[in-house]
Design an enzyme around this catalytic site. Structure first.
Site, PDB file in Angstrom:
ATOM      1  N   ASN A   7       0.871  -1.178   0.000  1.00 60.42           N
ATOM      2  CA  ASN A   7       0.000   0.000   0.000  1.00 60.42           C
ATOM      3  C   ASN A   7       0.905   1.224   0.000  1.00 60.42           C
ATOM      4  OD1 ASN A   7      -1.838   2.020   0.398  1.00 60.42           O
ATOM      5  ND2 ASN A   7      -2.787   1.127   2.212  1.00 60.42           N
ATOM      6  N   ARG A  88      -2.302  -2.058  -3.626  1.00 61.59           N
ATOM      7  CA  ARG A  88      -3.581  -1.395  -3.403  1.00 61.59           C
ATOM      8  C   ARG A  88      -3.602  -0.114  -4.237  1.00 61.59           C
ATOM      9  NH1 ARG A  88      -5.114   3.071   0.805  1.00 61.59           N
ATOM     10  NH2 ARG A  88      -7.354   3.053   0.538  1.00 61.59           N
ATOM     11  N   HIS A 177     -13.112   1.809   0.003  1.00 65.00           N
ATOM     12  CA  HIS A 177     -12.996   0.708   0.978  1.00 65.00           C
ATOM     13  C   HIS A 177     -13.523  -0.601   0.397  1.00 65.00           C
ATOM     14  CE1 HIS A 177     -13.521   3.910   4.390  1.00 65.00           C
ATOM     15  NE2 HIS A 177     -12.242   3.626   4.266  1.00 65.00           N
ATOM     16  N   HIS A 205     -17.960  -0.182   7.760  1.00 61.90           N
ATOM     17  CA  HIS A 205     -16.497  -0.063   7.886  1.00 61.90           C
ATOM     18  C   HIS A 205     -16.246   1.265   8.605  1.00 61.90           C
ATOM     19  CE1 HIS A 205     -12.223  -0.428   6.400  1.00 61.90           C
ATOM     20  NE2 HIS A 205     -12.284   0.841   6.738  1.00 61.90           N
ATOM     21  N   LEU A 206     -15.959   1.181   9.903  1.00 57.35           N
ATOM     22  CA  LEU A 206     -15.823   2.389  10.719  1.00 57.35           C
ATOM     23  C   LEU A 206     -14.397   2.501  11.238  1.00 57.35           C
ATOM     24  CD1 LEU A 206     -19.143   1.977  12.801  1.00 57.35           C
ATOM     25  CD2 LEU A 206     -18.841   3.081  10.564  1.00 57.35           C
ATOM     26  N   GLY A 207     -13.589   3.223  10.506  1.00 60.76           N
ATOM     27  CA  GLY A 207     -12.221   3.500  10.943  1.00 60.76           C
ATOM     28  C   GLY A 207     -12.081   5.001  11.077  1.00 60.76           C
ATOM     29  N   ASN A 208     -10.880   5.500  10.863  1.00 62.58           N
ATOM     30  CA  ASN A 208     -10.707   6.935  10.832  1.00 62.58           C
ATOM     31  C   ASN A 208     -11.499   7.509   9.655  1.00 62.58           C
ATOM     32  OD1 ASN A 208      -9.662   9.375  11.645  1.00 62.58           O
ATOM     33  ND2 ASN A 208      -7.952   9.195  10.218  1.00 62.58           N
ATOM     34  N   ARG A 238     -13.666  14.050   8.604  1.00 59.22           N
ATOM     35  CA  ARG A 238     -14.496  14.418   7.448  1.00 59.22           C
ATOM     36  C   ARG A 238     -15.951  14.634   7.870  1.00 59.22           C
ATOM     37  NH1 ARG A 238     -12.229   9.602   4.368  1.00 59.22           N
ATOM     38  NH2 ARG A 238     -10.301  10.359   3.403  1.00 59.22           N
ATOM     39  N   ASP A 280      -9.970  11.065  17.129  1.00 59.32           N
ATOM     40  CA  ASP A 280      -9.853   9.665  17.530  1.00 59.32           C
ATOM     41  C   ASP A 280     -11.061   9.250  18.385  1.00 59.32           C
ATOM     42  OD1 ASP A 280      -7.170   7.596  18.048  1.00 59.32           O
ATOM     43  OD2 ASP A 280      -8.991   7.329  19.238  1.00 59.32           O
ATOM     44  N   ARG A 282     -11.506   6.983  20.499  1.00 55.33           N
ATOM     45  CA  ARG A 282     -11.236   6.709  21.923  1.00 55.33           C
ATOM     46  C   ARG A 282     -11.276   7.989  22.746  1.00 55.33           C
ATOM     47  NH1 ARG A 282      -6.370   2.903  20.100  1.00 55.33           N
ATOM     48  NH2 ARG A 282      -6.376   4.606  18.613  1.00 55.33           N
ATOM     49  N   GLY A 330     -15.307  -0.159  14.464  1.00 56.43           N
ATOM     50  CA  GLY A 330     -16.274  -1.258  14.375  1.00 56.43           C
ATOM     51  C   GLY A 330     -15.810  -2.518  15.088  1.00 56.43           C
ATOM     52  N   GLU A 331     -14.508  -2.773  15.031  1.00 62.61           N
ATOM     53  CA  GLU A 331     -13.981  -3.989  15.660  1.00 62.61           C
ATOM     54  C   GLU A 331     -13.766  -3.825  17.164  1.00 62.61           C
ATOM     55  OE1 GLU A 331     -10.432  -5.223  13.497  1.00 62.61           O
ATOM     56  OE2 GLU A 331     -11.463  -4.817  11.613  1.00 62.61           O
ATOM     57  N   GLU A 382      -7.701  -6.329   4.533  1.00 63.88           N
ATOM     58  CA  GLU A 382      -7.535  -5.908   3.145  1.00 63.88           C
ATOM     59  C   GLU A 382      -6.280  -6.529   2.530  1.00 63.88           C
ATOM     60  OE1 GLU A 382      -9.015  -1.469   2.951  1.00 63.88           O
ATOM     61  OE2 GLU A 382      -8.517  -2.019   4.991  1.00 63.88           O
TER      62      GLU A 382
HETATM   63  P1  ADP Z   1      -7.886   3.956   9.256  1.00 64.22           P
HETATM   64  O1  ADP Z   1      -9.086   4.499   8.556  1.00 64.22           O
HETATM   65  O2  ADP Z   1      -6.815   4.984   9.487  1.00 64.22           O
HETATM   66  O3  ADP Z   1      -7.385   2.630   8.724  1.00 64.22           O
HETATM   67  P2  ADP Z   1      -8.586   2.397  11.602  1.00 64.22           P
HETATM   68  O4  ADP Z   1      -9.429   1.369  10.951  1.00 64.22           O
HETATM   69  O5  ADP Z   1      -7.277   2.008  12.175  1.00 64.22           O
HETATM   70  O6  ADP Z   1      -8.426   3.686  10.721  1.00 64.22           O
HETATM   71  O7  ADP Z   1      -9.478   3.030  12.786  1.00 64.22           O
HETATM   72  C1  ADP Z   1      -9.038   4.096  13.571  1.00 64.22           C
HETATM   73  C2  ADP Z   1     -10.143   4.428  14.576  1.00 64.22           C
HETATM   74  O8  ADP Z   1     -10.384   3.243  15.378  1.00 64.22           O
HETATM   75  C3  ADP Z   1      -9.800   5.549  15.538  1.00 64.22           C
HETATM   76  O9  ADP Z   1     -10.887   6.454  15.654  1.00 64.22           O
HETATM   77  C4  ADP Z   1      -9.581   4.823  16.851  1.00 64.22           C
HETATM   78  O10 ADP Z   1      -9.962   5.608  17.940  1.00 64.22           O
HETATM   79  C5  ADP Z   1     -10.513   3.654  16.722  1.00 64.22           C
HETATM   80  N1  ADP Z   1     -10.076   2.584  17.630  1.00 64.22           N
HETATM   81  C6  ADP Z   1      -8.978   1.826  17.551  1.00 64.22           C
HETATM   82  N2  ADP Z   1      -8.870   0.996  18.623  1.00 64.22           N
HETATM   83  C7  ADP Z   1      -9.930   1.269  19.413  1.00 64.22           C
HETATM   84  C8  ADP Z   1     -10.396   0.781  20.667  1.00 64.22           C
HETATM   85  N3  ADP Z   1      -9.732  -0.152  21.333  1.00 64.22           N
HETATM   86  N4  ADP Z   1     -11.545   1.294  21.159  1.00 64.22           N
HETATM   87  C9  ADP Z   1     -12.216   2.266  20.496  1.00 64.22           C
HETATM   88  N5  ADP Z   1     -11.837   2.767  19.306  1.00 64.22           N
HETATM   89  C10 ADP Z   1     -10.706   2.290  18.778  1.00 64.22           C
END
Ligand code: ADP
Length: 395
Positions: A7, A88, A177, A205-208, A238, A280, A282, A330-331, A382
């Protein structure tokens, strides 16, 4: 057989080396700050980690360093052990409906799509060319974030804008994604004992960054990101969907250019913008626990918009077997999963708080047996999809 999943960003190159078909990860890591005065190279293998600080003048230098590290740490005995490379690529436009084996013509097509992904596609080309310079005879495969969503019907991908915007300028929903949505939707169907070809799954799919997809019988029929990744649900920084008339209004009020406003929507909005605390999740959930009102508002907007998108996709799918949560939030965030599911009472969704709270980073059904829709946590992968596509297309 050893396969590299790559990537490449404009100043970074992430990698994972797989032993296939076992899908064992032999090592992973990242070269960062490529092109800057001092670079950082990190490699993890066998529970060990090495971090080097040294100048990485360009992507080819980073690739050479990666290959030398594989030899040095005896992860491979010879370069010839690497039989394929998967790259990727963020944007495949309408040209690429599946992953593809790269040749000069296809690399040029990816470069031509740079207008649609100006930050990403040129960086991927640097990575592709970096490997081609060092391992020219090893087959390289491009895996596109957009490809999985190419099965969306026109009624889902077309905007209700002048038709010429699409015909002349390629303005439409592409979605992103896709590699994650494909992996998670198929794994979720199998996990709940359904045939992929006879399944209705909504993937969150809930990441950053974040997006949802509606997946019917294994194929994407709708997704929340759009022409760019700015659309859909709010994210770390965003805004997600807004009324487009806000843009000229804010230009007039602040004297900023359109690009500056869009930059604010991409980088200063979402959790960060509303809470004023952090992008973030957290930090947001802990601020909420400490009574911070703006953090609570940021989280409420987020969970409401996700719940509404799930409800909308129930219409697209005419029902739903499973809602799957994946990526960083999400995880891992039981609090956010519960807050979203608590808004889905009208859909008959009920989750088991105890199981939900005990689930972090592993596959599990977190709904009650009586829930109208099963709710699943499914870790995404991925990189393994990239390695699988190299195997599927090159061998
Ligand atoms: P990216 O889109 O950069 O790949 P990720 O899938 O790594 O992002 O997700 C990042 C998000 O996941 C951040 O908002 C982070 O706070 C959240 N996250 C990671 N670990 C935890 C956790 N243990 N508890 C709550 N949120 C978490």
């Amino acid at each position: 057989m050893k396969i590299l999943a790559i990537n490449a960003g404009s100043s970074s190159l992430k990698f994972q080396l797989f032993a296939m078909p076992a899908e064992t990860v032999l090592c992973s890591g990242i070269a960062e700050r490529i092109g800057l005065e001092m670079g950082i190279f990190t490699i993890k293998f066998n529970g060990k980690k090495e971090v080097l600080e040294l100048p990485l003048t360009d992507h080819t230098v980073a690739v050479n360093l990666l290959l030398e590290s594989l030899l040095k740490h005896e992860i491979i005995a010879d370069f010839s052990e690497i039989k394929g490379i998967g790259h990727r690529v963020v944007h495949g436009g309408e040209l690429f409906k599946d992953s593809t084996i790269l040749d000069a013509e296809k690399v040029q097509k990816i470069a031509d799509l740079s207008a649609l992904a100006p930050l990403h596609n040129p960086a991927h080309i640097l990575g592709i060319k970096g490997f081609d310079a060092v391992l020219p005879d090893v087959p390289a495969v491009a895996v596109f974030d957009t490809a999985f969503h190419q099965t969306m019907p026109a009624e889902a991908y077309m905007y209700a804008t002048p038709y010429e915007w699409y015909a002349d300028y390629a303005v439409r929903k592409y979605g992103f994604h896709g590699t994650s949505h494909l992996y998670v939707s198929h794994e979720t169907a199998k996990f709940i004992g359904k045939e992929v070809a006879d399944s209705k799954v909504i993937v969150c799919h809930l990441g950053n960054g974040g997006s949802l997809s509606a997946v019917l019988n294994g194929e994407s029929v709708n997704t929340s990101m759009g022409f760019t990744p700015l659309a859909g649900i709010p994210m770390g920084t965003r805004s997600g969907d807004i009324d487009p008339a806000i843009i000229p209004y804010m230009m007039q009020k602040t004297g900023q250019t359109a690009d500056e406003i869009v930059n604010d929507l991409n980088k200063k909005s979402g959790f960060a913008g509303v809470s004023g605390i952090s992008s973030d999740a957290r930090d947001i959930t802990s601020a909420v626990a400490n009574g911070d009102e703006k953090a609570k508002l940021a989280l409420d907007i987020y969970t409401k918009r996700i719940a509404q998108t799930i409800a909308a996709y129930l219409v697209d799918l005419d029902g739903c077997d499973a809602i799957a949560f994946t990526a960083g939030i999400g995880e891992n965030s039981a609090i956010i999963r519960e807050a979203i599911c608590n808004r889905l009472g009208a859909l008959g969704v009920t989750i088991n708080s105890e199981v939900n709270n005990a689930t972090q980073g592993k596959a599990a059904v977190i709904s009650e047996p009586t829930s109208a829709i099963q709710v699943v946590v499914m870790p995404t992968d991925e990189e393994v999809m990239i390695a699988r596509d190299v195997m599927r297309l090159a061998f």
